[in-house]
Each structure stands twice: as structure tokens, then as C-alpha cells.
Design an enzyme around this catalytic site. Structure first.
Site, PDB file in Angstrom:
ATOM      1  N   GLY A  68       0.792  -1.231   0.000  1.00 10.52           N
ATOM      2  CA  GLY A  68       0.000   0.000   0.000  1.00 10.52           C
ATOM      3  C   GLY A  68       0.820   1.275   0.000  1.00 10.52           C
ATOM      4  O   GLY A  68       0.343   2.309   0.467  1.00 10.52           O
ATOM      5  N   LEU A 109     -10.237  -8.349 -12.607  1.00 11.55           N
ATOM      6  CA  LEU A 109     -11.685  -8.094 -12.505  1.00 11.55           C
ATOM      7  C   LEU A 109     -12.386  -8.654 -13.738  1.00 11.55           C
ATOM      8  O   LEU A 109     -11.957  -8.430 -14.869  1.00 11.55           O
ATOM      9  CB  LEU A 109     -11.930  -6.586 -12.380  1.00 11.55           C
ATOM     10  CG  LEU A 109     -11.392  -5.976 -11.083  1.00 11.55           C
ATOM     11  CD1 LEU A 109     -11.406  -4.460 -11.161  1.00 11.55           C
ATOM     12  CD2 LEU A 109     -12.188  -6.457  -9.877  1.00 11.55           C
ATOM     13  N   HIS A 111      -0.152   0.586 -13.201  1.00 14.89           N
ATOM     14  CA  HIS A 111       0.575  -0.596 -13.655  1.00 14.89           C
ATOM     15  C   HIS A 111       2.043  -0.236 -13.911  1.00 14.89           C
ATOM     16  O   HIS A 111       2.318   0.750 -14.586  1.00 14.89           O
ATOM     17  CB  HIS A 111      -0.073  -1.161 -14.921  1.00 14.89           C
ATOM     18  CG  HIS A 111       0.576  -2.437 -15.366  1.00 14.89           C
ATOM     19  ND1 HIS A 111       0.586  -3.567 -14.581  1.00 14.89           N
ATOM     20  CD2 HIS A 111       1.271  -2.742 -16.485  1.00 14.89           C
ATOM     21  CE1 HIS A 111       1.255  -4.524 -15.206  1.00 14.89           C
ATOM     22  NE2 HIS A 111       1.677  -4.055 -16.361  1.00 14.89           N
TER      23      HIS A 111
HETATM   24  C1  GAR Z   1       2.845  -1.358  -7.629  1.00 18.55           C
HETATM   25  O1  GAR Z   1       4.119  -1.438  -8.187  1.00 18.55           O
HETATM   26  C2  GAR Z   1       1.776  -1.423  -8.715  1.00 18.55           C
HETATM   27  O2  GAR Z   1       2.137  -0.773  -9.894  1.00 18.55           O
HETATM   28  C3  GAR Z   1       1.683  -2.917  -8.919  1.00 18.55           C
HETATM   29  O3  GAR Z   1       1.696  -3.436  -7.603  1.00 18.55           O
HETATM   30  C4  GAR Z   1       2.546  -2.592  -6.794  1.00 18.55           C
HETATM   31  C5  GAR Z   1       1.818  -2.257  -5.511  1.00 18.55           C
HETATM   32  O4  GAR Z   1       2.663  -1.603  -4.595  1.00 18.55           O
HETATM   33  N1  GAR Z   1       0.479  -3.277  -9.648  1.00 18.55           N
HETATM   34  C6  GAR Z   1       0.436  -4.185 -10.628  1.00 18.55           C
HETATM   35  O5  GAR Z   1       1.389  -4.862 -10.954  1.00 18.55           O
HETATM   36  C7  GAR Z   1      -0.915  -4.314 -11.311  1.00 18.55           C
HETATM   37  N2  GAR Z   1      -0.833  -5.118 -12.479  1.00 18.55           N
HETATM   38  P1  GAR Z   1       2.080  -0.952  -3.261  1.00 18.55           P
HETATM   39  O6  GAR Z   1       1.217  -2.021  -2.590  1.00 18.55           O
HETATM   40  O7  GAR Z   1       3.272  -0.596  -2.443  1.00 18.55           O
HETATM   41  O8  GAR Z   1       1.273   0.247  -3.657  1.00 18.55           O
END
Ligand code: GAR
Length: 226
Positions: free
Chosen positions: A22, A116, A139
Site C-alpha cells: 500500500g 476483474l 501498472h
Molecule cells: C505497484 O508497483 C503497482 O504498480 C503494482 O503493484 C505494486 C503495488 O505496490 N500493480 C500491478 O502490478 C498491477 N498489475 P504498493 O502495494 O506498495 O502500492
């Protein structure tokens, strides 16, 4: 005093879906609380996680005031006794109704690692011509480059094989195709020769923390909400 003087403008309700640490949720929380706020007239109204151990949930309880949260885990949901069969599809229906119950003005997927289904999107966007609650996703790759999970290590691997010159991050609208909706904001990120995965991840996260806020700001602005 007129009624508009006595009633402060209604805050935009941002609902964030997470699965993990998060850090991007934190960037959004901070952007609503900073002075002046980077995301004005808005608050993180609710956070939904599909993992009970997501540290993002702790961030919500540490926030002042605390942010309400819900957990809806797919495995737990499927294992619960029910008079009607439970499937991935019915999970997405439950998730859509949970999201709708929080009355969002904007839904942000910030590291939400669950694909989703069209059913979810159909419940959120019922009629082609009805007003739609915008859903945006962060992303860590350039449009069309590394859709799905583990985009950062896949980009580094491709760089080492000489297949790509760099990588990037984007905020895009959510459509049925995974990580495939119209980009709202795209930033290229250089990959340095010999760089470790952790260093690249750290640099990418820094950019993400900026563009997730800017992407949300653009959408709210376009809606005439800020
Ligand atoms: C982030 O790097 C986001 O871009 C990625 O998950 C991470 C979450 O980090 N999302 C994806 O890969 C979606 N396909 P966080 O929990 O520290 O915000």
C-alpha cells in the site's frame, strides 16, 4: 448566509482497492491531507483489500482519522458454506456490491492483484450511456509492454536480453482486457545497465507515487469535481 455558504462542498469519495504494502495508497492518503492538498476536496473514503495481511490495511488504521476498510479474500469466500454455489464469478459480484456500497466517486486499483471479470465491470458500468464511476489502475510498465503480474522483473529480464531499452509506469482506465485500458498518464523509466531489481523497483515506486496522484487529479478534474 446562503445555504451554499453554510454547506461545505461534498468531498470526493475515493475508494482504493489494494492487495499488499500500500505504498501507493499512502501516496494517495498523503495527497488528500497535505497543505495545500495535491488532491483537493477529496478523501480516501474506504479501502478494500483482497488479502487480510496487506500492510495497506495497517496504513489505514494508522491514518488520522482512520480509514474504514473491508477485506474480501477469494479463497475464504469460496470456502464459506452457502445455499448457492460460490464461484469466482459470484466473488466478483460480491466485490462489485461491496464497492458500490461505499458510494465511490472514483475507484483506484493501487496494487490490486485480482483480475476483474466483465461481470464486475458490467455491475459498475451498467448502461453504455449511463454515468460511469471511473475506475483507474496503476501498472508498472509501459502500455502493452508487460501486462499482468511481475511486470518489473520481466522488464529487467527483457532489458538484460536486449529486448527492451527501458520500462515505465502508467495509470490507465480499467477495461476488460488486463492492464489494457486507455492510458491517462505514462512515464518512461530508464533501466541502468547492471542495476539490481530492488534498485529498479525503488525508482519505479517513486514515479508511481507521483503519477497515481496526478492520474486521480486528472480524472476528478475532467469530471468537474476539483
Ligand atoms: C505497484 O508497483 C503497482 O504498480 C503494482 O503493484 C505494486 C503495488 O505496490 N500493480 C500491478 O502490478 C498491477 N498489475 P504498493 O502495494 O506498495 O502500492
Amino acid at each position: 448566509m446562503s445555504s451554499s455558504d453554510s454547506n461545505p462542498p461534498k468531498l470526493n469519495r475515493i475508494v482504493v482497492l489494494i492487495s499488499g504494502g500500500g505504498s501507493n495508497l499512502q501516496a494517495l492518503i498523503d495527497s488528500t491531507l497535505s497543505t495545500p492538498p495535491a488532491l483537493p476536496n477529496s478523501h480516501i473514503a474506504h479501502v478494500i483489500s483482497n488479502r487480510s495481511k496487506a500492510y495497506g490495511l495497517t496504513r489505514c488504521s494508522l491514518s488520522s482519522p482512520p480509514i474504514p476498510t473491508s477485506i474480501l479474500n477469494l479463497k475464504t469466500y469460496l470456502s464459506q458454506p452457502s445455499s448457492t454455489p460460490r464461484t469466482r464469478e459470484t466473488y466478483d459480484i460480491e466485490l462489485a456490491s461491496l464497492v458500490l456500497s461505499t458510494s465511490p466517486d472514483l475507484i483506484i486499483l493501487a496494487g490490486f492483484m485480482h483480475i476483474l471479470s466483465p461481470t464486475f465491470l458490467a455491475l459498475l458500468h451498467p448502461q453504455p450511456d449511463s454515468p460511469k464511476i471511473p475506475i483507474i489502475n496503476l501498472h508498472p510498465a509501459l502500455p502493452g509492454a508487460f501486462d499482468g503480474a511481475n511486470a518489473i522483473p520481466r522488464a529487467l529480464d527483457a532489458f538484460e536480453k536486449g529486448e527492451v531499452k527501458g520500462t515505465g509506469v502508467m495509470v490507465h482506465r480499467v477495461v476488460e482486457e488486463v492492464d489494457g485500458g486507455e492510458p491517462i498518464l505514462v512515464r518512461e523509466v530508464e533501466i541502468v545497465k547492471g542495476e539490481k531489481l530492488e534498485t529498479l523497483e525503488e525508482r519505479i515506486h517513486k514515479v508511481e507515487h507521483e503519477i497515481i496522484v496526478e492520474g486521480a487529479r486528472r480524472v476528478l478534474k475532467e469530471m468537474g469535481r476539483i
